[in-house]
Motif scaffolding. Sequence first.
Motif, PDB file in Angstrom:
ATOM      1  N   GLN A  47       0.907  -1.166   0.021  1.00  0.00           N
ATOM      2  CA  GLN A  47      -0.147  -0.124  -0.048  1.00  0.00           C
ATOM      3  C   GLN A  47       0.828   1.162  -0.194  1.00  0.00           C
ATOM      4  O   GLN A  47       0.322   2.183  -0.376  1.00  0.00           O
ATOM      5  N   GLY A  48       2.207   1.015   0.465  1.00  0.00           N
ATOM      6  CA  GLY A  48       3.166   2.353   0.177  1.00  0.00           C
ATOM      7  C   GLY A  48       3.578   2.467  -0.984  1.00  0.00           C
ATOM      8  O   GLY A  48       4.351   3.506  -1.259  1.00  0.00           O
ATOM      9  N   LEU A  49       3.677   1.477  -1.816  1.00  0.00           N
ATOM     10  CA  LEU A  49       4.394   1.553  -3.095  1.00  0.00           C
ATOM     11  C   LEU A  49       3.967   2.905  -3.914  1.00  0.00           C
ATOM     12  O   LEU A  49       4.835   3.494  -4.287  1.00  0.00           O
ATOM     13  N   PRO A  50       2.805   3.422  -3.992  1.00  0.00           N
ATOM     14  CA  PRO A  50       2.721   4.469  -4.820  1.00  0.00           C
ATOM     15  C   PRO A  50       3.134   5.802  -4.256  1.00  0.00           C
ATOM     16  O   PRO A  50       3.701   6.582  -4.969  1.00  0.00           O
ATOM     17  N   ILE A  51       3.426   5.739  -2.656  1.00  0.00           N
ATOM     18  CA  ILE A  51       4.205   6.845  -2.114  1.00  0.00           C
ATOM     19  C   ILE A  51       5.498   6.785  -2.948  1.00  0.00           C
ATOM     20  O   ILE A  51       6.138   7.845  -3.207  1.00  0.00           O
ATOM     21  N   ALA A  52       6.089   5.436  -2.610  1.00  0.00           N
ATOM     22  CA  ALA A  52       7.564   5.329  -3.042  1.00  0.00           C
ATOM     23  C   ALA A  52       7.603   5.859  -4.341  1.00  0.00           C
ATOM     24  O   ALA A  52       8.716   6.497  -4.842  1.00  0.00           O
ATOM     25  N   LEU A  53       6.688   5.422  -5.454  1.00  0.00           N
ATOM     26  CA  LEU A  53       6.866   5.950  -6.883  1.00  0.00           C
ATOM     27  C   LEU A  53       6.656   7.312  -7.144  1.00  0.00           C
ATOM     28  O   LEU A  53       7.286   7.951  -7.967  1.00  0.00           O
ATOM     29  N   GLY A  54       5.917   8.090  -6.108  1.00  0.00           N
ATOM     30  CA  GLY A  54       5.790   9.495  -6.244  1.00  0.00           C
ATOM     31  C   GLY A  54       7.195  10.228  -5.744  1.00  0.00           C
ATOM     32  O   GLY A  54       7.387  11.083  -6.179  1.00  0.00           O
TER      33      GLY A  54
END
Lengths: 269, 100
Positions: free
Chosen positions: A33-40
């Motif tokens: 669930q944190g992956l989108p944050i990392a991608l941003g």
Amino acid sequence: MELYTSSSKVVGKAARDLTRGQQGWYFSKGLRQGLPIALGYFPSALAFGVMALAAGLTPKQTILISVLVFSGAGQFMAVNLLSGGAPPLAIITANLVVNLRYFVMSASFSRRLKVNWLQAALIGFGVTDETFVMNYLADPEAAESDGNPLDDSGAQKEKTAFLPVSYVLGVNSISYAGWVLGTYAGTLFAGVLPDSFRAAMGIILYAMFIALLIPAAAETLAVGGVAAAGGALCWLFSRYLPSGWAVVLATTAAAAVGVILWGKGVDEL
Amino acid sequence: MTSASFWLMVLGMGVVTYLPRTLPLLLGSEMRLPLWLERWLKLVPYAALGALIFPGILTVDPARPWIGILGGIAAAAVAWRWKNFVVALIAAFTTVYILS
């Protein structure tokens, strides 16, 4: 997985009722669930790396800042002030003022956590605007197929349940990884980027600030008013003071003006 | 920048970033602040954002301050319409890249 291993060894009473397997499950759910944050974070951190080198820091120094500080707005501001020749003390003070928002976030985040001091020390390092929102509003029990953990129904729901520590650490560590790796990539590619590309990167910092501000300003009058006052005062002060101090003073004063003018209107934030 | 003042800066930044994040978690949910202080703390981030955006955004291209303004408007429009962080950054970057 390092964080998971160490946390499972030291957890106190809060996680006593979770088995090691459950902790692993929550940790990997947090990672996903944190992956989108990392991608941003990756492209923002890349921009930070490029700008830090342009401001005269070495690649080692640049990566070290991201590893030790892990704060987008603060790091960008430091590099910005550095290239303007600001002294360390002004940079640190400006950072403190910008980071006061973390105090507010962590204070409300603490209502969803039941942690010992070591867990607090670990989780605290990873509190950013984005991880806070994700952790605070997310429902770790939600089925994977539910998709967006930040959907409106989730945001409206009263958040009372305590979050599993391993879930929070999962969200935080993947975001941290995205930030540090992005910085590393920035120091690698800084030399090969064309000049025009590098010049345009100067806007990224401001775009980030604007993207943080606009949604809140659209909802609450006091937010837009205080931000406008901050900009106006900073412009005024920067005519007489170095920019680092102008930011600090304008922020302190504009927030005080907001308390006086809007008082109760602030409580709905 | 000398190595000593660099270390002082990074260490100081680390401390003033880590403490505000961690202290409330250590103190737990029992922590209560006076109302005016709570309101002031809530507004500080937005006051800081305003002060950081303006007048700094004029210096994106110091010779042509309007380039920064237009990039900022692009970011604001996307952030307002789609509430998407990454797309807002891309829109601002593209605007400035094309104009300069």
